[in-house]
Design a protein around this motif. Structure first.
Motif, PDB file in Angstrom:
ATOM      1  N   HIS A   1       0.853  -1.184   0.000  1.00 14.49           N
ATOM      2  CA  HIS A   1       0.000   0.000   0.000  1.00 14.49           C
ATOM      3  C   HIS A   1       0.887   1.231   0.000  1.00 14.49           C
ATOM      4  O   HIS A   1       1.745   1.392   0.872  1.00 14.49           O
ATOM      5  CB  HIS A   1      -0.908   0.027   1.235  1.00 14.49           C
ATOM      6  CG  HIS A   1      -1.784   1.249   1.283  1.00 14.49           C
ATOM      7  ND1 HIS A   1      -3.104   1.225   0.889  1.00 14.49           N
ATOM      8  CD2 HIS A   1      -1.522   2.533   1.657  1.00 14.49           C
ATOM      9  CE1 HIS A   1      -3.608   2.447   1.016  1.00 14.49           C
ATOM     10  NE2 HIS A   1      -2.668   3.250   1.479  1.00 14.49           N
ATOM     11  N   PHE A   2       0.633   2.143  -0.953  1.00 18.94           N
ATOM     12  CA  PHE A   2       1.474   3.330  -1.109  1.00 18.94           C
ATOM     13  C   PHE A   2       0.590   4.558  -1.300  1.00 18.94           C
ATOM     14  O   PHE A   2      -0.075   4.705  -2.324  1.00 18.94           O
ATOM     15  CB  PHE A   2       2.428   3.145  -2.292  1.00 18.94           C
ATOM     16  CG  PHE A   2       3.246   1.885  -2.185  1.00 18.94           C
ATOM     17  CD1 PHE A   2       4.423   1.863  -1.459  1.00 18.94           C
ATOM     18  CD2 PHE A   2       2.789   0.698  -2.759  1.00 18.94           C
ATOM     19  CE1 PHE A   2       5.152   0.685  -1.319  1.00 18.94           C
ATOM     20  CE2 PHE A   2       3.514  -0.478  -2.634  1.00 18.94           C
ATOM     21  CZ  PHE A   2       4.700  -0.489  -1.914  1.00 18.94           C
TER      22      PHE A   2
ATOM     23  N   VAL B   1       5.709  16.558  -4.227  1.00 15.33           N
ATOM     24  CA  VAL B   1       6.530  15.415  -4.660  1.00 15.33           C
ATOM     25  C   VAL B   1       6.066  14.110  -4.009  1.00 15.33           C
ATOM     26  O   VAL B   1       6.690  13.070  -4.204  1.00 15.33           O
ATOM     27  CB  VAL B   1       8.035  15.646  -4.383  1.00 15.33           C
ATOM     28  CG1 VAL B   1       8.544  16.853  -5.156  1.00 15.33           C
ATOM     29  CG2 VAL B   1       8.309  15.800  -2.886  1.00 15.33           C
ATOM     30  N   SER B   2       4.986  14.162  -3.230  1.00 14.05           N
ATOM     31  CA  SER B   2       4.565  12.965  -2.489  1.00 14.05           C
ATOM     32  C   SER B   2       4.159  11.828  -3.419  1.00 14.05           C
ATOM     33  O   SER B   2       4.513  10.659  -3.184  1.00 14.05           O
ATOM     34  CB  SER B   2       3.426  13.299  -1.531  1.00 14.05           C
ATOM     35  OG  SER B   2       2.292  13.803  -2.218  1.00 14.05           O
ATOM     36  N   THR B   3       3.415  12.126  -4.486  1.00 10.90           N
ATOM     37  CA  THR B   3       3.000  11.064  -5.409  1.00 10.90           C
ATOM     38  C   THR B   3       4.209  10.413  -6.063  1.00 10.90           C
ATOM     39  O   THR B   3       4.242   9.193  -6.257  1.00 10.90           O
ATOM     40  CB  THR B   3       2.045  11.622  -6.475  1.00 10.90           C
ATOM     41  OG1 THR B   3       0.835  12.024  -5.831  1.00 10.90           O
ATOM     42  CG2 THR B   3       1.710  10.572  -7.522  1.00 10.90           C
ATOM     43  N   SER B   4       5.205  11.218  -6.393  1.00 11.95           N
ATOM     44  CA  SER B   4       6.437  10.676  -6.972  1.00 11.95           C
ATOM     45  C   SER B   4       7.103   9.704  -5.999  1.00 11.95           C
ATOM     46  O   SER B   4       7.594   8.631  -6.407  1.00 11.95           O
ATOM     47  CB  SER B   4       7.394  11.823  -7.317  1.00 11.95           C
ATOM     48  OG  SER B   4       8.622  11.332  -7.794  1.00 11.95           O
ATOM     49  N   ILE B   5       7.111  10.042  -4.716  1.00 11.24           N
ATOM     50  CA  ILE B   5       7.712   9.165  -3.704  1.00 11.24           C
ATOM     51  C   ILE B   5       6.919   7.865  -3.589  1.00 11.24           C
ATOM     52  O   ILE B   5       7.496   6.769  -3.521  1.00 11.24           O
ATOM     53  CB  ILE B   5       7.778   9.888  -2.346  1.00 11.24           C
ATOM     54  CG1 ILE B   5       8.764  11.053  -2.424  1.00 11.24           C
ATOM     55  CG2 ILE B   5       8.178   8.915  -1.232  1.00 11.24           C
ATOM     56  CD1 ILE B   5       8.759  11.949  -1.195  1.00 11.24           C
TER      57      ILE B   5
ATOM     58  N   ALA C   1       6.432   2.126  -4.722  1.00 11.50           N
ATOM     59  CA  ALA C   1       5.660   1.024  -5.302  1.00 11.50           C
ATOM     60  C   ALA C   1       6.483   0.266  -6.341  1.00 11.50           C
ATOM     61  O   ALA C   1       6.481  -0.972  -6.379  1.00 11.50           O
ATOM     62  CB  ALA C   1       4.386   1.558  -5.931  1.00 11.50           C
ATOM     63  N   LEU C   2       7.190   0.998  -7.191  1.00 10.61           N
ATOM     64  CA  LEU C   2       7.990   0.356  -8.234  1.00 10.61           C
ATOM     65  C   LEU C   2       9.142  -0.445  -7.632  1.00 10.61           C
ATOM     66  O   LEU C   2       9.472  -1.537  -8.124  1.00 10.61           O
ATOM     67  CB  LEU C   2       8.514   1.409  -9.208  1.00 10.61           C
ATOM     68  CG  LEU C   2       7.451   2.065 -10.098  1.00 10.61           C
ATOM     69  CD1 LEU C   2       8.038   3.249 -10.859  1.00 10.61           C
ATOM     70  CD2 LEU C   2       6.857   1.054 -11.082  1.00 10.61           C
TER      71      LEU C   2
END
Length: 481
Positions: free
Chosen positions: A134-135, A197-201, A206-207
């Motif tokens: 979960h991210f 930048v939270s979504t990028s983190i 996740a990746l």
């Protein structure tokens, strides 16, 4: 067109897996659930947004199935997320509004967290060999002054990276009061980062998790929360929108939405580069309608240079209502499903009524996995595979009939009765005392402009009985306002 080779994929998977030896393996499909925070029905260009282009999410719709009658099960975050993950109406767990501090939760007859013994999609998939992560936004327990709650691992996740409304490893925002509160709880590795930048983190996390899964199937929740206000984009990305709208709230929202689409595109592209995309089921939805705080309608919230109409950011298309409302704009959301070679390409399903509680049983059916018998949701996998389902069980909602009060839309016209039911094309809204009955035929009137309750008293009474019986069966006693 639906390829008949794949009609019996769940049955095929089940039968092959049950009879395989150690030398015989079947590649199980991966699953990625992208659940976006506070994005309206009309915010994606594939759902009619003519201002912001969302080409990466649109591409999933172009190569998958786009539903126009998808509903979340609450117009506010915590219960909406509980419904998605448990396949059950969230009030069964005494979660009917957003989870806040312990005193406020008690005042509203709310639990501090979701019961970890509840059915949970991640837990079911983990028990069947999936690596689970979960991210992003959690908001099913933890944060504020509440730290003594279960970790995401107790709900079946091998790895998690959450936001300030959760515990465990998490991303917190500088100069943000609730993030500061969260940091004092400890209980996990904390990464401080600007919201932009939270979504990028989350996507990087996740990746990295997916890469470590190697040849094992994965299930992830990816839950970006940057579309939830306040919208705090990179300042360099706001400038282009100043020529599009003079509304300063919209300028920031458009920048955030565009960046969200770019990041989701990066996630999909990387999955493809990793050789994972072809066998990954991707589902995209939003947890409720767009924000409607009163401040967006107050002149004091706007700079003197702005003299335009006062309105909040985010689109619902022609739907009535927004977040915190049981009108369509608060609960009807985008929903896109993609699985290369298994789901049809470019199909629009305007017949099947799907809600978030249906995702649990539908995903399990597609994977050939048994799911708990007591779920409120029903299997809609046939519709995912391209066969619309014209007859489905009714869907019911509650918002605002519980103790302690609720958040209401800033536009008073969007405040709805506190119960609703959709059965077929009919939708009835009433209060728990039976007052303010509003009946709409959504096929003819999706904007809910023409109340037909007086002209269709038999339908109104029948749906009213179903709805009140459902509400009275819930563990929190209703309050008549």
């Amino acid at each position: 067109m639906k390829n008949s080779v794949f009609i019996s994929v769940p049955l095929l998977l089940s039968s092959v897996l049950s009879g395989c030896t150690h030398a015989e393996t079947v590649e199980k499909p991966n699953v990625a659930m992208i659940f976006i925070d506070d994005m309206g029905f009309g915010d994606l260009s594939c759902y009619g947004d003519t201002v912001v282009k969302t080409p990466n999410i649109d591409k999933l719709a172009q190569n998958g199935v786009r539903f126009t009658n998808f509903y979340v099960n609450s117009p506010i975050c915590s219960p909406s997320r509980v419904a998605l993950n448990t396949g059950m109406y969230p009030m069964r767990f005494k979660i009917h509004s957003y989870i806040a501090g312990s005193k406020q939760n008690k005042k509203r007859a709310m639990e501090n967290y979701l019961d970890p013994t509840a059915p949970f999609l991640a837990k079911t998939l983990k028990a069947n060999g999936y690596q689970t992560g979960h991210f992003g936004k959690w908001h099913m327990g933890g944060g504020r002054d509440v730290g003594d709650v279960p970790y995401p691992t107790e709900y079946g996740f091998d790895k998690s990276m959450v936001a300030f409304e959760g515990i465990g490893d998490r991303v917190l925002f500088p100069n943000h009061g609730i993030s500061t509160q969260s940091s004092k709880l400890g209980k996990g590795k904390i990464v401080w980062a600007e919201k932009c930048v939270s979504t990028s983190i989350y996507i990087d996390s996740a990746l990295a998790f997916i890469e470590k899964c190697e040849d094992k199937p994965f299930y992830i929740n990816l839950c970006p929360n940057d579309v939830h206000d306040p919208h705090l984009p990179d300042s360099t990305k706001v400038e282009k929108w100043k020529g599009v709208t003079k509304n300063p709230w919209e300028q920031k929202f458009f920048a955030v939405l565009e960046e969200l689409d770019r990041q989701i595109g990066r996630f999909i592209t990387t999955l493809d580069e990793m050789g994972k995309l072809e066998n990954t089921i991707i589902l995209v939805a939003s947890d409720n309608g767009p924000t409607d705080w009163p401040r967006y309608y107050e002149t004091s919230s706007y700079p003197e240079a702005y003299q335009g109409e006062l309105y909040p950011p985010g689109f619902t298309g022609s739907l009535n209502g927004r977040k915190w409302s049981l009108y369509e704009g608060g609960i009807r959301e985008p929903f896109i499903v993609y699985w290369k070679g298994h789901f049809p390409e470019g199909k629009v399903d305007s017949e099947t009524v799907v809600s978030a509680i249906d995702i649990f049983p539908s995903v399990c059916t597609l994977l050939g996995i048994e799911y708990p018998e007591n779920l409120d949701g029903s299997d809609k996998s046939n519709a995912f595979e391209g066969s619309p389902m014209t007859v489905t069980p009714p869907v019911m909602w509650e918002y605002g009939s519980n103790p302690g009060g609720s958040i209401w839309p800033g536009n008073k016209e969007f405040k709805s009765p506190n119960l609703a039911i959709r059965e077929g094309d009919w939708k009835l809204l009433i209060n728990v005392d039976g007052s303010d009955a509003q009946l709409y035929n959504l096929k003819n009137d999706p904007a809910e402009k023409n109340n037909l309750a007086d002209q269709n008293k038999e339908i109104t009474e029948r749906l009213k009985d179903k709805l009140l019986n459902w509400r009275n069966a819930m563990p929190v006693e209703a309050v008549v306002n």
